[in-house]
Design an enzyme around this catalytic site. Structure first.
Site, PDB file in Angstrom:
ATOM      1  CG  HIS A   7      -4.271 -54.336  26.633  1.00 41.15           C
ATOM      2  ND1 HIS A   7      -2.980 -54.772  26.671  1.00 41.15           N
ATOM      3  CD2 HIS A   7      -4.635 -54.279  25.323  1.00 41.15           C
ATOM      4  CE1 HIS A   7      -2.571 -54.966  25.431  1.00 41.15           C
ATOM      5  NE2 HIS A   7      -3.549 -54.686  24.597  1.00 41.15           N
ATOM      6  CG  ASP A  44     -10.205 -54.076  19.797  1.00 40.61           C
ATOM      7  OD1 ASP A  44     -10.001 -53.651  18.652  1.00 40.61           O
ATOM      8  OD2 ASP A  44      -9.592 -55.023  20.294  1.00 40.61           O
TER       9      ASP A  44
HETATM   10  N1  ACO Z   1     -14.827 -56.916  32.032  1.00 44.97           N
HETATM   11  C1  ACO Z   1     -14.992 -57.321  33.309  1.00 44.97           C
HETATM   12  N2  ACO Z   1     -14.006 -57.867  34.051  1.00 44.97           N
HETATM   13  C2  ACO Z   1     -12.810 -57.999  33.475  1.00 44.97           C
HETATM   14  C3  ACO Z   1     -12.577 -57.606  32.143  1.00 44.97           C
HETATM   15  C4  ACO Z   1     -13.624 -57.037  31.416  1.00 44.97           C
HETATM   16  N3  ACO Z   1     -13.449 -56.639  30.167  1.00 44.97           N
HETATM   17  N4  ACO Z   1     -11.277 -57.878  31.837  1.00 44.97           N
HETATM   18  C5  ACO Z   1     -10.743 -58.418  32.917  1.00 44.97           C
HETATM   19  N5  ACO Z   1     -11.655 -58.497  33.914  1.00 44.97           N
HETATM   20  C6  ACO Z   1     -11.423 -58.958  35.297  1.00 44.97           C
HETATM   21  C7  ACO Z   1     -11.282 -60.472  35.367  1.00 44.97           C
HETATM   22  O1  ACO Z   1     -12.532 -61.098  35.596  1.00 44.97           O
HETATM   23  C8  ACO Z   1     -10.314 -60.613  36.515  1.00 44.97           C
HETATM   24  O2  ACO Z   1     -11.035 -60.396  37.700  1.00 44.97           O
HETATM   25  P1  ACO Z   1     -10.621 -61.187  39.082  1.00 44.97           P
HETATM   26  O3  ACO Z   1      -9.230 -60.709  39.371  1.00 44.97           O
HETATM   27  O4  ACO Z   1     -11.647 -60.770  40.055  1.00 44.97           O
HETATM   28  O5  ACO Z   1     -10.668 -62.648  38.721  1.00 44.97           O
HETATM   29  C9  ACO Z   1      -9.363 -59.433  36.350  1.00 44.97           C
HETATM   30  O6  ACO Z   1     -10.143 -58.430  35.691  1.00 44.97           O
HETATM   31  C10 ACO Z   1      -8.103 -59.743  35.546  1.00 44.97           C
HETATM   32  O7  ACO Z   1      -8.520 -60.316  34.298  1.00 44.97           O
HETATM   33  P2  ACO Z   1      -7.674 -61.323  33.422  1.00 44.97           P
HETATM   34  O8  ACO Z   1      -8.595 -62.115  32.560  1.00 44.97           O
HETATM   35  O9  ACO Z   1      -6.732 -62.076  34.311  1.00 44.97           O
HETATM   36  O10 ACO Z   1      -6.832 -60.348  32.527  1.00 44.97           O
HETATM   37  P3  ACO Z   1      -5.994 -60.791  31.265  1.00 44.97           P
HETATM   38  O11 ACO Z   1      -4.804 -59.917  31.257  1.00 44.97           O
HETATM   39  O12 ACO Z   1      -5.778 -62.265  31.236  1.00 44.97           O
HETATM   40  O13 ACO Z   1      -6.977 -60.465  30.063  1.00 44.97           O
HETATM   41  C11 ACO Z   1      -8.129 -59.347  28.359  1.00 44.97           C
HETATM   42  C12 ACO Z   1      -6.874 -59.361  29.255  1.00 44.97           C
HETATM   43  C13 ACO Z   1      -8.254 -60.682  27.607  1.00 44.97           C
HETATM   44  C14 ACO Z   1      -7.930 -58.234  27.324  1.00 44.97           C
HETATM   45  C15 ACO Z   1      -9.372 -59.080  29.228  1.00 44.97           C
HETATM   46  O14 ACO Z   1      -9.250 -57.850  29.907  1.00 44.97           O
HETATM   47  C16 ACO Z   1     -10.677 -59.144  28.419  1.00 44.97           C
HETATM   48  O15 ACO Z   1     -11.243 -60.208  28.244  1.00 44.97           O
HETATM   49  N6  ACO Z   1     -11.146 -57.942  27.924  1.00 44.97           N
HETATM   50  C17 ACO Z   1     -12.316 -57.923  27.067  1.00 44.97           C
HETATM   51  C18 ACO Z   1     -11.932 -58.380  25.661  1.00 44.97           C
HETATM   52  C19 ACO Z   1     -11.162 -57.305  24.905  1.00 44.97           C
HETATM   53  O16 ACO Z   1     -11.507 -56.121  24.927  1.00 44.97           O
HETATM   54  N7  ACO Z   1     -10.085 -57.739  24.222  1.00 44.97           N
HETATM   55  C20 ACO Z   1      -9.262 -56.856  23.383  1.00 44.97           C
HETATM   56  C21 ACO Z   1      -7.846 -56.832  23.894  1.00 44.97           C
HETATM   57  S1  ACO Z   1      -6.947 -55.584  23.090  1.00 44.97           S
HETATM   58  C22 ACO Z   1      -6.570 -56.182  21.563  1.00 44.97           C
HETATM   59  O17 ACO Z   1      -6.520 -57.366  21.288  1.00 44.97           O
HETATM   60  C23 ACO Z   1      -6.334 -55.144  20.571  1.00 44.97           C
END
Ligand code: ACO
Length: 435
Positions: free
Chosen positions: A309, A367
């Protein structure tokens, strides 16, 4: 003494004031930065930018705290209902009994949609996604109420109570009709005697010859799902609503834009993406172990959906609540052995022990379980994000109001850092080379 910050650019110091919120959150005020220095700030994804001052929702992502209008989400989940919480979010205070009664009355009166609107559903292809229908219909709804959708913020604010009731009530009817249209099923009209969630389930699942009677546990699970989604401060869809509202757009148009922003898999589409992920893991005969390894490679298409998140760097408090209610709903529905649920539990356990997820503070978000809950109560997968939109409506409405009622409000217009081509002359077609 008031705290200040100092920015030094080319050996010149610029004092910047600090704004402190009611929960002691601090922000460096850069509103005059460009005027004073010629510089702008760069913050792709807005992770460090406060785009507004808001009195609706407070989140402390590090501590796993979520409050609507000051009330902890845990207390609202235990004692309140979606409709009471919607009132709180929209109006700022919990309703008194007469206020609650009046709000319920307004919702009941507004639950049917204009019969000519029913024909609009027929214009969509039979496999149209319900989110596309919902967004188009919400915007169209405004044209049935031109006096509530004037695009003059002053006038639209005067009818705020009526407009919010129209939207909160009709979004549920539109959502159910979009599902029925996508299945070629006859529309089932709302009933005056049913509460909000039961009425929605009736419009979704009753047939002309057999009423659908929702189990109390099912209605309760839906109520909780909607309540937990009712607002979540400046996320992608709410910021979109505020952005659209800042141009002077009415509440129907602004919330329709919110639906579009919610649709993507990184936002509201994640609940559906979780189920798709679990299904594909199951179809490949994996127990989740292989998938976790792939998710750790950091590829966008193999993310562990329902994990991570932007704001919570701890367990999402909504995930905790929904997980508990999920197990009680399963018990009342007599669901014992669901292979997808088993995979979900294994994934959660494995991820919570894995260094990759721990180091990046990736915990289950709401979610991860909400898709499973929707599935257990019989909501089809392509409706999951629509359910999220129904739940989020109070938050979008309240945020629209903050923008519309701000006497100093300006149209939202971020700057950019241009990195494209420098000045060049137009090339006639016969002299162009393939790029
Ligand atoms: N699975 C694996 N790796 C992940 C995940 C995941 N779900 N989420 C983040 N990471 C990793 C990224 O690859 C990144 O790794 P790195 O530092 O080695 O490059 C690190 O964690 C940080 O990730 P970001 O993408 O920079 O985090 P951001 O804050 O931009 O994204 C998000 C947040 C979009 C929610 C992300 O965690 C994601 O895609 N999760 C899966 C989708 C999801 O569940 N979305 C629902 C959000 S809640 C809502 O809308 C109610």
């Amino acid at each position: 003494m008031n705290e200040t910050a100092t920015l030094t650019l080319n050996n010149k110091a610029y004092p910047l004031s600090v704004i402190v919120g009611t929960e002691s959150e601090k922000a460096v005020d850069i509103r005059n930065l460009r005027n004073d220095t010629g510089y702008v700030t760069y913050d792709e994804g807005f992770g460090n930018t406060g785009s507004c001052q808001s009195a609706v929702t407070f989140i402390d992502g590090e501590a796993g705290i979520l409050r609507y209008r000051g009330y902890p989400i845990e207390q609202l989940a235990e004692h309140s209902s979606f409709i009471e919480t919607a009132y709180l979010i929209i109006n700022g205070e919990l309703p008194t009994s007469p206020q609650r009664k009046r709000f319920s009355q307004l919702l009941t009166e507004n639950s049917p949609i204009h019969s000519s609107m029913e024909h609009l559903f027929e214009g969509f292809p039979s496999d149209a996604h319900p989110m596309a229908i919902l967004s188009a219909m919400l915007n169209s709804l405004g044209s049935y109420y031109p006096h509530l959708a004037t695009n003059d913020h002053q006038r639209d604010l005067e009818t705020y109570e009526a407009t919010s009731a129209v939207i909160i009530s009709k979004v549920r009817t539109i959502a159910a009709y979009s599902y029925r249209a996508s299945r070629g099923l006859p529309y089932i009209h709302p009933r005056r005697d049913l509460p909000y969630c039961e009425n929605f389930l009736h419009m979704m699942f009753s047939t002309p010859y057999e009423p659908y009677i929702a189990l109390p546990e099912v209605a309760q699970a839906l109520n909780l799902f909607l309540l937990l989604h009712a607002d979540h401060e400046q996320n992608c869809s709410t910021s979109t609503v505020r952005m659209v509202a800042s141009s002077g757009a009415n509440l129907f148009a602004s919330t329709a834009a919110g639906v579009c922003a919610l649709w993507g898999p990184l936002h509201g589409g994640a609940n559906m993406a979780v189920i798709e992920m679990l299904k594909s893991i199951h179809a490949e005969g994996d127990d989740g172990t292989k998938f976790i390894e792939q998710a750790k490679l950091g590829k966008a298409d193999k993310r562990l959906m329902g994990f991570g998140h932007r704001v919570y760097k701890h367990y999402d408090p909504r995930a905790k609540i929904i997980k508990e209610s999920f197990y009680s709903a399963l018990a009342s529905l007599g669901i014992k052995d669901d292979p997808l649920l088993n995979i979900a539990m294994r994934l959660e356990e494995a991820a919570l022990r894995d260094e990759y997820f721990l180091a990046r503070k990736l915990y289950p978000n709401v979610d991860f379980y909400s898709g499973l809950i929707m599935r257990a109560i019989g909501i089809p997968e392509n409706m999951f994000t629509v359910m999220f939109a129904i739940g989020r409506m109070p938050g979008w409405i309240a945020n629209w109001k903050e923008v519309a009622a701000n006497p100093k409000g300006r149209i939202y217009r971020p700057r950019q850092i241009y990195v494209g081509a420098n000045l060049r002359d137009y090339v006639p077609p016969h002299r162009r080379k393939p790029g």
